[in-house]
Design a protein around this motif. Structure first.
Motif, short mmCIF file in Angstrom:
data_model
loop_
_atom_site.label_atom_id
_atom_site.label_comp_id
_atom_site.label_asym_id
_atom_site.label_seq_id
_atom_site.Cartn_x
_atom_site.Cartn_y
_atom_site.Cartn_z
N PRO A 19 4.27 -0.97 3.38
CA PRO A 19 3.72 0.38 3.18
C PRO A 19 4.78 1.41 2.77
CG PRO A 19 3.97 -0.09 5.52
CD PRO A 19 4.31 -1.36 4.79
N GLU A 20 4.32 2.35 1.95
CA GLU A 20 5.17 3.49 1.55
C GLU A 20 4.40 4.78 1.81
OE1 GLU A 20 6.15 3.79 -2.64
OE2 GLU A 20 7.20 5.70 -2.32
N THR A 21 4.93 5.62 2.68
CA THR A 21 4.32 6.94 2.84
C THR A 21 4.75 7.79 1.65
OG1 THR A 21 6.18 7.62 4.21
CG2 THR A 21 4.19 6.89 5.36
N LYS A 22 3.78 8.37 0.96
CA LYS A 22 4.06 9.18 -0.22
C LYS A 22 4.19 10.65 0.18
CE LYS A 22 4.25 6.43 -3.78
NZ LYS A 22 5.55 6.31 -4.50
N HIS A 23 5.26 11.28 -0.25
CA HIS A 23 5.49 12.70 -0.03
C HIS A 23 5.38 13.08 1.45
CE1 HIS A 23 5.12 12.72 -4.35
NE2 HIS A 23 3.93 12.20 -4.24
N PRO A 40 0.82 -1.21 0.00
CA PRO A 40 0.00 0.00 0.00
C PRO A 40 0.86 1.26 0.00
CG PRO A 40 -0.04 -1.07 2.18
CD PRO A 40 1.04 -1.71 1.36
N ASP A 41 0.61 2.14 -0.99
CA ASP A 41 1.14 3.51 -0.93
C ASP A 41 0.15 4.33 -0.11
OD1 ASP A 41 3.36 3.12 -2.68
OD2 ASP A 41 2.04 3.29 -4.41
N LEU A 42 0.67 5.25 0.72
CA LEU A 42 -0.19 5.93 1.69
C LEU A 42 -0.16 7.44 1.53
CD1 LEU A 42 0.87 3.85 4.83
CD2 LEU A 42 -1.17 3.52 3.41
O1 G3P Z 1 7.51 1.46 -3.94
C1 G3P Z 1 8.24 0.84 -4.94
C2 G3P Z 1 7.75 1.44 -6.15
O2 G3P Z 1 6.37 1.32 -6.02
C3 G3P Z 1 8.11 2.87 -6.25
O3 G3P Z 1 7.39 3.39 -7.23
O4 G3P Z 1 5.92 5.17 -7.80
O5 G3P Z 1 5.09 2.87 -7.92
O6 G3P Z 1 5.44 3.94 -5.72
P1 G3P Z 1 5.88 3.85 -7.14
#
Ligand code: G3P
Ligand code: CA
Length: 326
Positions: free
Chosen positions: A164-168, A64-66
């Motif tokens: 998880p990835e916190t975006k910006h 999940p991107d967050l």
């Molecule tokens: O998080 C790894 C990859 O997903 C980075 O690129 O832009 O798809 O989040 P993005």
């Protein structure tokens, strides 16, 4: 997190009978398949349907991107703006929320409450992919994704990880919506903040990871891309120097062309990262966007696995699992 604990976590996740000696990974364990935005090649990205399908297809981790809502809830979207992945433009009640930020006219997640976000439905943003599921699925909160993860792990009889990835994060913090403490709070509440949790927390922003390193014990992954993407005059090198990363993170998530160049050659990136004790999880492998040297999506993943990557981000987890397990 120590290298030893990292190795224990990797081993705990890799209990399939498919495990076998011979992997060139950091720990020697089999690499993990990370469902990039869920099975986003076949369902609208970042929906519970996309994550569920990914788990059915054998993904080890769901990604999940967050971003954050106005009322401080972490929701699952790749971008703060909403027009490309939701039907917000078809909601006349939100017409006046379309504003310009960062040079873009759009609707922005941080201007909506969770209740308002829940009236939107996800759509397929990528050209060439089926739009059959557009308009069917809600935008999940991060906690809903974790609940799905727990349920699916029980049903599948295996531990599904979350990535998880916190975006910006810096931009959101400047708006008074700092995602880091909320991410840490939620991971703790779900028992997922420990060094042995089935979690990788990722970010492009080193400062964000340094802060999170002081808040949680879960493994951290520094995302990197070629410097030349910022400025063509800069070299085709990692945006963050590999040597800096072990001070706060356990692995690196590179753009896949940093690992294998467009001519299909091993750049030596994996060997350099492994020498520093860093796991390597490149992104993004797509069946419908194969590499320029003519390999299929599955063969492209197999080539990366042969070099020794520790996991791959793919929009097509079934292909990833097949490439690994065949
Ligand atoms: O998080 C790894 C990859 O997903 C980075 O690129 O832009 O798809 O989040 P993005
Ligand atoms: Ca991501």
């Amino acid at each position: 997190m120590t290298g030893l604990l990292f190795a224990i976590l990797a081993g705990a996740l890799m209990t399939s009978p498919d495990s076998a000696p011979g992997w060139n990974t950091l720990t020697g364990e089999r690499p993990v398949i990370i469902a990039h935005r869920g099975a986003s090649g076949e369902r609208p990205e970042h929906t519970l349907a996309a994550y569920s399908l990914a788990i059915e297809q054998g993904a080890d981790f769901i990604e999940p991107d967050l971003v954050m809502t106005r009322d401080g809830v972490l929701i699952v979207r790749h971008d703060r703006y909403l027009s490309t992945t939701t039907d917000v433009s078809a909601h006349p009640e939100f017409a006046d929320r379309r504003v310009e930020k960062e040079g873009r006219q759009d609707w922005w997640a941080e201007d909506f409450t969770l209740e308002e976000i829940k009236t939107l439905r996800a759509v397929q943003p990528r050209e060439g992919r089926a739009k059959d599921y557009d308009g069917q699925f809600e935008i999940p909160s991060f906690e809903e994704v974790l609940a799905l993860r727990a349920r699916a792990s029980e049903e599948a009889g295996r531990i599904i990880g979350v990535y998880p990835e916190t975006k910006h994060p810096a931009a959101l913090a400047a708006l008074g919506l700092d995602p880091a403490p909320e991410l840490a709070r939620i991971l703790k509440a779900h028992g997922l903040d420990g060094a042995d949790a089935p979690v990788f927390v990722q970010s492009f922003e080193p400062e964000s990871l340094v802060r999170l390193d002081a808040m949680i014990e879960a493994p951290l992954i520094q995302l990197v891309f070629p410097k030349s993407e910022m400025d063509p005059a800069l070299p085709f090198e990692s945006s963050v120097a590999l040597e800096q990363i072990p001070a706060y993170a356990d692995g690196v998530g590179p753009n896949k062309f940093l690992v294998i160049d467009r001519a299909g050659n091993d750049t030596g990136f994996v060997a350099r990262a492994h020498a520093l004790g860093l796991a390597v999880h490149p992104w993004t492998f797509r069946d419908d966007d194969p590499p320029p040297d003519g390999l299929t999506g599955e063969a492209e993943i197999r080539r990366a696995l042969e070099i020794g990557v520790d996991g791959v981000f793919t929009d097509f987890p079934a292909t990833g699992a097949a490439a690994r397990d065949r």
